[in-house]
Design an enzyme around this catalytic site. Structure first.
Site, short mmCIF file in Angstrom:
data_model
loop_
_atom_site.label_atom_id
_atom_site.label_comp_id
_atom_site.label_asym_id
_atom_site.label_seq_id
_atom_site.Cartn_x
_atom_site.Cartn_y
_atom_site.Cartn_z
N SER A 1 -14.62 -6.32 -12.49
CA SER A 1 -14.00 -6.77 -11.26
C SER A 1 -14.92 -7.59 -10.36
O SER A 1 -14.47 -8.14 -9.37
CB SER A 1 -13.50 -5.55 -10.47
OG SER A 1 -14.57 -4.73 -10.09
N SER B 1 -17.39 -3.13 -14.53
CA SER B 1 -17.12 -4.23 -13.60
C SER B 1 -18.34 -5.04 -13.20
O SER B 1 -18.19 -6.07 -12.53
CB SER B 1 -16.44 -3.69 -12.34
OG SER B 1 -15.13 -3.27 -12.63
N LYS C 1 -19.18 -8.26 -2.19
CA LYS C 1 -17.88 -8.24 -2.85
C LYS C 1 -16.79 -7.69 -1.91
O LYS C 1 -17.06 -6.82 -1.08
CB LYS C 1 -18.00 -7.37 -4.10
CG LYS C 1 -16.79 -7.28 -4.99
CD LYS C 1 -17.12 -6.41 -6.20
CE LYS C 1 -15.90 -6.08 -7.03
NZ LYS C 1 -16.23 -5.17 -8.14
#
Length: 473
Positions: free
Chosen positions: A147, A171, A71
């Site tokens: 996220s 997230s 990520k």
């Protein structure tokens, strides 16, 4: 390796084929590259061109040869540029791996790309101005959650069997729910975190990953779990056996509590609530005792405690060698920096007090119950633009209340440090995924994995495939 063969195998299945020499690591990587390019074209889930070559990794690790993505908001890999989803961060890269990245490499994971995240990772949708919205493979007009939305979209689309993500208020679990995946948030301290995430964020943010199967989750946790620090008595002891063995273990007869009512009083979509209720019935059917009950969570204290994680994100940028250009930041991010600068030591102490106010009732609750069942989200996956991170009318606290309206069930367990997992146990009438969250006492990932495996067997989801899927059929 044919695209449909690759996309329909989980990480364990791919590793078994590699070990049996039925397929080579090179063939798997080639299939993964095709799948990632196909999925990204439809979903907008990668921030950079695919790594060429793949990042270095241990060829004999327990997950050697399994394709993987990391990520944009960490774990930071040496030499790989990152931007935290922001146009204001340019040319940033680290000279060394963070500890979690070291463990990913040691596990043999083949990191092939970097996935999208909202700016600063502070949203339950992945729609940064820098990259545009990441689309949900189940419905392109819906978000993938946040996220860790880019990672979730690619795993759900079969482009990789598992992917890195982190969880500061939901997230991992929120995108798992949106995309029909398994999303485990481990206990505080169970996995190593870098300074931007766990260490500066008062332990709210935990690093881990997203998968399509419970056994992959267990294998990944075995590969990266950290032993608790010596001398910190509040930490749980290291597991006495591998987590993958817990997947095959009987959890015994458990005291299960269930609630579908949000602590803030916000309405929960009836379809979402119905799936959680049905999961409770399944748990009763397999032998557990079910009770309607819930810890007492003060929603105002939750917002105040969550300010700790937000201010930590702002402080990381304000202390960086090169501060970001605020004119290139989204509206809520600008407010984060401004409110971080205004946050005093007394404000920090008040937020720590709010953290205790949230944590204590949860700790007491798990002396009475073994497991809590809730919806993961309060709503179905939201259409693009619903949350509006670039809305200048938000303060940081009003933004937190906004995302907690959408996802009211996840953040308390970042504040308390309890492990929690989202499982893809239902679908809406429209065919959208619905996740159900299981929460256990601190350090009891073993119990979550046992029950998750029970549910995976009793209410399997392996047969479900979104319209955008990298089997290229």
């Amino acid at each position: 390796m044919e695209p449909h063969e690759y996309a329909n195998l989980d990480a364990v299945g791919l590793r078994e084929l590699i070990q049996a020499r039925e397929v080579s690591v090179a063939e798997v990587e080639a299939a993964a590259r095709r799948a990632l390019e196909y999925a990204h074209a439809g979903l907008n889930a990668l921030t950079l061109p695919l790594f060429e070559p793949a990042l270095e990794h241990e060829p004999t690790g327990p997950l050697a040869g399994v394709p993987f993505v990391i990520k944009d908001s960490g774990p930071f890999a040496r030499g790989v540029p990152f931007a935290l989803g922001s146009r204001s961060i340019r040319g940033a890269r680290t000279l060394v791996d963070q500890e979690l990245m070291t463990r990913f490499r040691a596990a043999g994971l083949v990191a092939l790309g970097q996935t999208t995240a909202p700016e600063l990772g502070l949203s339950f949708s992945t729609e940064p101005v820098k990259h545009g919205p990441t689309r949900n493979p189940w419905a392109l007009d819906r978000g993938a959650g946040g996220s860790s939305g880019g990672s979730a979209a690619l795993v759900a689309a079969g482009a990789v069997p598992l992917a890195h993500g982190n969880d500061g208020a939901g997230s991992l679990r929120v995108p798992a729910s949106c995309c029909g995946l398994v999303g485990l948030k481990p206990s505080r301290g169970r996995t190593p975190c870098g300074p931007y995430a766990g260490e500066m964020a008062f332990g709210h943010t935990v690093e881990f990953g997203l998968t399509r199967t419970v056994r992959d989750t267990a294998h990944l946790l075995d590969a990266v779990a950290a032993a608790p620090p010596v001398g910190e008595k509040y930490m749980a002891p290291p597991p006495v056996r591998p987590y993958i063995e817990e997947v095959r273990a009987d959890p015994g007869r458990l005291r299960v509590a269930i609630t579908t009512e949000a602590w803030s009083g916000v309405a929960v979509d009836p379809q979402v609530a119905a799936v959680a209720v049905n999961v409770g019935k399944v748990l009763e059917w397999v032998g557990h005792t079910l009770t309607e009950a819930s810890p007492a969570v003060d929603p105002d204290a939750l917002v105040e405690a969550s300010m700790l994680g937000v201010v930590a994100a702002g402080a990381a940028l304000l202390m960086a060698p090169r501060r970001p250009d605020r004119s290139l930041m989204e509206a809520v991010s600008r407010r984060v920096l401004a409110e971080t600068e205004a946050f005093s030591a007394l404000d920090v102490m008040a937020a720590v007090g709010a953290q205790h106010q949230v944590t204590r009732p949860i700790g007491l609750f798990f002396t009475r119950y073994d497991l809590l069942v809730t919806p993961t989200l309060g709503q179905l996956p939201a259409p693009h633009g619903t949350l509006g991170y670039d809305d200048p009318d938000h303060s940081v606290r009003s933004w937190l209340r906004r995302i907690f309206e959408y996802g009211p069930f996840t953040a308390p367990f970042n504040v308390s440090g309890n492990p929690a997992i989202s499982l893809p146990l239902g679908q809406s009438r429209e065919g959208l995924p619905i996740g159900v969250q299981l929460v256990a006492a601190y350090g009891r990932e073993d119990l979550l994995l046992r029950v998750a495996a029970q549910l995976e067997q009793a209410a399997p989801w392996k047969h479900r495939r979104p319209p955008i899927y990298a089997d290229l059929s």
